[in-house]
Design a protein around this motif. Structure first.
Motif, PDB file in Angstrom:
ATOM      1  N   GLU A  74       2.259   9.770  23.511  1.00 34.72           N
ATOM      2  CA  GLU A  74       2.910   8.504  23.163  1.00 34.72           C
ATOM      3  C   GLU A  74       1.874   7.437  22.829  1.00 34.72           C
ATOM      4  O   GLU A  74       2.067   6.648  21.905  1.00 34.72           O
ATOM      5  CB  GLU A  74       3.824   8.043  24.304  1.00 34.72           C
ATOM      6  N   THR A  75       0.786   7.423  23.567  1.00 43.16           N
ATOM      7  CA  THR A  75      -0.288   6.471  23.292  1.00 43.16           C
ATOM      8  C   THR A  75      -0.933   6.773  21.947  1.00 43.16           C
ATOM      9  O   THR A  75      -1.190   5.857  21.148  1.00 43.16           O
ATOM     10  CB  THR A  75      -1.339   6.495  24.424  1.00 43.16           C
ATOM     11  N   ALA A  76      -1.175   8.041  21.665  1.00 41.92           N
ATOM     12  CA  ALA A  76      -1.758   8.435  20.376  1.00 41.92           C
ATOM     13  C   ALA A  76      -0.827   8.034  19.230  1.00 41.92           C
ATOM     14  O   ALA A  76      -1.280   7.498  18.208  1.00 41.92           O
ATOM     15  CB  ALA A  76      -2.022   9.937  20.346  1.00 41.92           C
ATOM     16  N   ALA A  77       0.461   8.281  19.381  1.00 41.10           N
ATOM     17  CA  ALA A  77       1.428   7.921  18.335  1.00 41.10           C
ATOM     18  C   ALA A  77       1.435   6.410  18.100  1.00 41.10           C
ATOM     19  O   ALA A  77       1.467   5.944  16.958  1.00 41.10           O
ATOM     20  CB  ALA A  77       2.822   8.412  18.712  1.00 41.10           C
ATOM     21  N   ASN A  86      -9.581   6.006  13.159  1.00 35.77           N
ATOM     22  CA  ASN A  86      -9.357   7.303  12.539  1.00 35.77           C
ATOM     23  C   ASN A  86      -8.826   8.274  13.595  1.00 35.77           C
ATOM     24  O   ASN A  86      -8.886   7.994  14.802  1.00 35.77           O
ATOM     25  CB  ASN A  86     -10.612   7.818  11.811  1.00 35.77           C
ATOM     26  N   ILE A  87      -8.311   9.384  13.152  1.00 36.77           N
ATOM     27  CA  ILE A  87      -7.635  10.313  14.061  1.00 36.77           C
ATOM     28  C   ILE A  87      -8.585  10.841  15.131  1.00 36.77           C
ATOM     29  O   ILE A  87      -8.210  10.950  16.301  1.00 36.77           O
ATOM     30  CB  ILE A  87      -6.951  11.444  13.268  1.00 36.77           C
ATOM     31  N   GLN A  88      -9.822  11.136  14.763  1.00 31.43           N
ATOM     32  CA  GLN A  88     -10.781  11.624  15.761  1.00 31.43           C
ATOM     33  C   GLN A  88     -11.039  10.574  16.840  1.00 31.43           C
ATOM     34  O   GLN A  88     -11.144  10.897  18.021  1.00 31.43           O
ATOM     35  CB  GLN A  88     -12.094  12.044  15.091  1.00 31.43           C
ATOM     36  N   GLN A  89     -11.117   9.329  16.460  1.00 34.90           N
ATOM     37  CA  GLN A  89     -11.305   8.253  17.441  1.00 34.90           C
ATOM     38  C   GLN A  89     -10.102   8.168  18.388  1.00 34.90           C
ATOM     39  O   GLN A  89     -10.262   7.963  19.588  1.00 34.90           O
ATOM     40  CB  GLN A  89     -11.499   6.903  16.737  1.00 34.90           C
ATOM     41  N   HIS A 107       1.744  18.214  17.138  1.00 35.19           N
ATOM     42  CA  HIS A 107       2.711  18.841  16.227  1.00 35.19           C
ATOM     43  C   HIS A 107       3.936  19.345  16.991  1.00 35.19           C
ATOM     44  O   HIS A 107       5.067  19.213  16.516  1.00 35.19           O
ATOM     45  CB  HIS A 107       2.052  19.982  15.448  1.00 35.19           C
ATOM     46  N   GLU A 108       3.723  19.915  18.172  1.00 33.90           N
ATOM     47  CA  GLU A 108       4.845  20.384  18.997  1.00 33.90           C
ATOM     48  C   GLU A 108       5.769  19.221  19.366  1.00 33.90           C
ATOM     49  O   GLU A 108       6.976  19.366  19.376  1.00 33.90           O
ATOM     50  CB  GLU A 108       4.345  21.048  20.282  1.00 33.90           C
ATOM     51  N   ARG A 115      -1.842  12.944  10.838  1.00 32.23           N
ATOM     52  CA  ARG A 115      -1.991  12.315   9.520  1.00 32.23           C
ATOM     53  C   ARG A 115      -0.624  12.115   8.857  1.00 32.23           C
ATOM     54  O   ARG A 115      -0.330  11.040   8.316  1.00 32.23           O
ATOM     55  CB  ARG A 115      -2.898  13.168   8.633  1.00 32.23           C
ATOM     56  N   GLU A 116       0.223  13.139   8.905  1.00 31.77           N
ATOM     57  CA  GLU A 116       1.570  13.025   8.334  1.00 31.77           C
ATOM     58  C   GLU A 116       2.381  11.962   9.072  1.00 31.77           C
ATOM     59  O   GLU A 116       3.117  11.186   8.450  1.00 31.77           O
ATOM     60  CB  GLU A 116       2.295  14.371   8.423  1.00 31.77           C
ATOM     61  N   TYR A 117       2.240  11.932  10.392  1.00 34.20           N
ATOM     62  CA  TYR A 117       2.943  10.947  11.208  1.00 34.20           C
ATOM     63  C   TYR A 117       2.536   9.534  10.797  1.00 34.20           C
ATOM     64  O   TYR A 117       3.385   8.670  10.591  1.00 34.20           O
ATOM     65  CB  TYR A 117       2.621  11.193  12.688  1.00 34.20           C
ATOM     66  N   ARG A 118       1.236   9.307  10.661  1.00 31.11           N
ATOM     67  CA  ARG A 118       0.737   7.970  10.278  1.00 31.11           C
ATOM     68  C   ARG A 118       1.237   7.604   8.882  1.00 31.11           C
ATOM     69  O   ARG A 118       1.687   6.486   8.668  1.00 31.11           O
ATOM     70  CB  ARG A 118      -0.785   7.961  10.328  1.00 31.11           C
ATOM     71  N   ARG A 119       1.151   8.524   7.963  1.00 31.95           N
ATOM     72  CA  ARG A 119       1.573   8.254   6.594  1.00 31.95           C
ATOM     73  C   ARG A 119       3.056   7.922   6.538  1.00 31.95           C
ATOM     74  O   ARG A 119       3.460   6.952   5.890  1.00 31.95           O
ATOM     75  CB  ARG A 119       1.272   9.466   5.712  1.00 31.95           C
ATOM     76  N   ALA A 120       3.889   8.681   7.254  1.00 30.85           N
ATOM     77  CA  ALA A 120       5.340   8.445   7.256  1.00 30.85           C
ATOM     78  C   ALA A 120       5.673   7.086   7.877  1.00 30.85           C
ATOM     79  O   ALA A 120       6.560   6.385   7.412  1.00 30.85           O
ATOM     80  CB  ALA A 120       6.050   9.561   8.014  1.00 30.85           C
ATOM     81  N   ARG A 121       4.964   6.714   8.931  1.00 32.92           N
ATOM     82  CA  ARG A 121       5.233   5.434   9.606  1.00 32.92           C
ATOM     83  C   ARG A 121       4.736   4.253   8.797  1.00 32.92           C
ATOM     84  O   ARG A 121       5.336   3.200   8.802  1.00 32.92           O
ATOM     85  CB  ARG A 121       4.597   5.391  11.009  1.00 32.92           C
TER      86      ARG A 121
END
Length: 125
Positions: A74-77, A86-89, A107-108, A115-121
């Protein structure tokens, strides 16, 4: 479900309820999720790791690891939605060392890559 308030535990001369142990475990997750460890809680209260683990599972229906992973995801999202990291950070910031493991868990949970999650949001705003 076990009633936790009725079973005090003697530790270091003080009565500690199972509920207090569970609250301490949940607090460990929210305040120290990067390096959170149920061992820290067990050590602090002078009880066994297995005992604290059982208390958490009995009261929440989930294991400590499941609760920690949920909070980290949840924190990552949230960071993916609201930050320019960036995603690695983000992976490092939420406490994962293994990138592929993080990607699999993410993904689960969300059905898409970070990356897809960030782009969609970002397209929604």
């Amino acid at each position: 479900m076990v009633q936790t308030k009725n079973f005090p535990l003697e530790t270091r001369g003080e009565a500690v309820s199972r509920e207090a142990l569970v609250q301490a475990a949940l607090q460990e997750i929210t305040q120290n999720y990067r390096e959170a460890s149920l061992s820290n809680v067990a050590r602090r209260y002078g009880v066994s790791l297995a005992y604290v683990s059982e208390c958490v599972r009995a009261q929440t229906g989930k294991t400590y690891k499941e609760l920690l992973q949920k909070h980290r995801m949840e924190t990552a999202a949230r960071l993916l939605r609201r930050s320019d990291l960036n995603i690695q950070q983000i992976i490092t910031q939420v406490g994962y060392e293994n990138t592929s493991y993080f990607y699999r868990l993410f993904h689960e949970r969300y059905g898409q890559s970070p990356r897809e999650y960030r782009r969609a949001r970002s397209q929604r705003t």
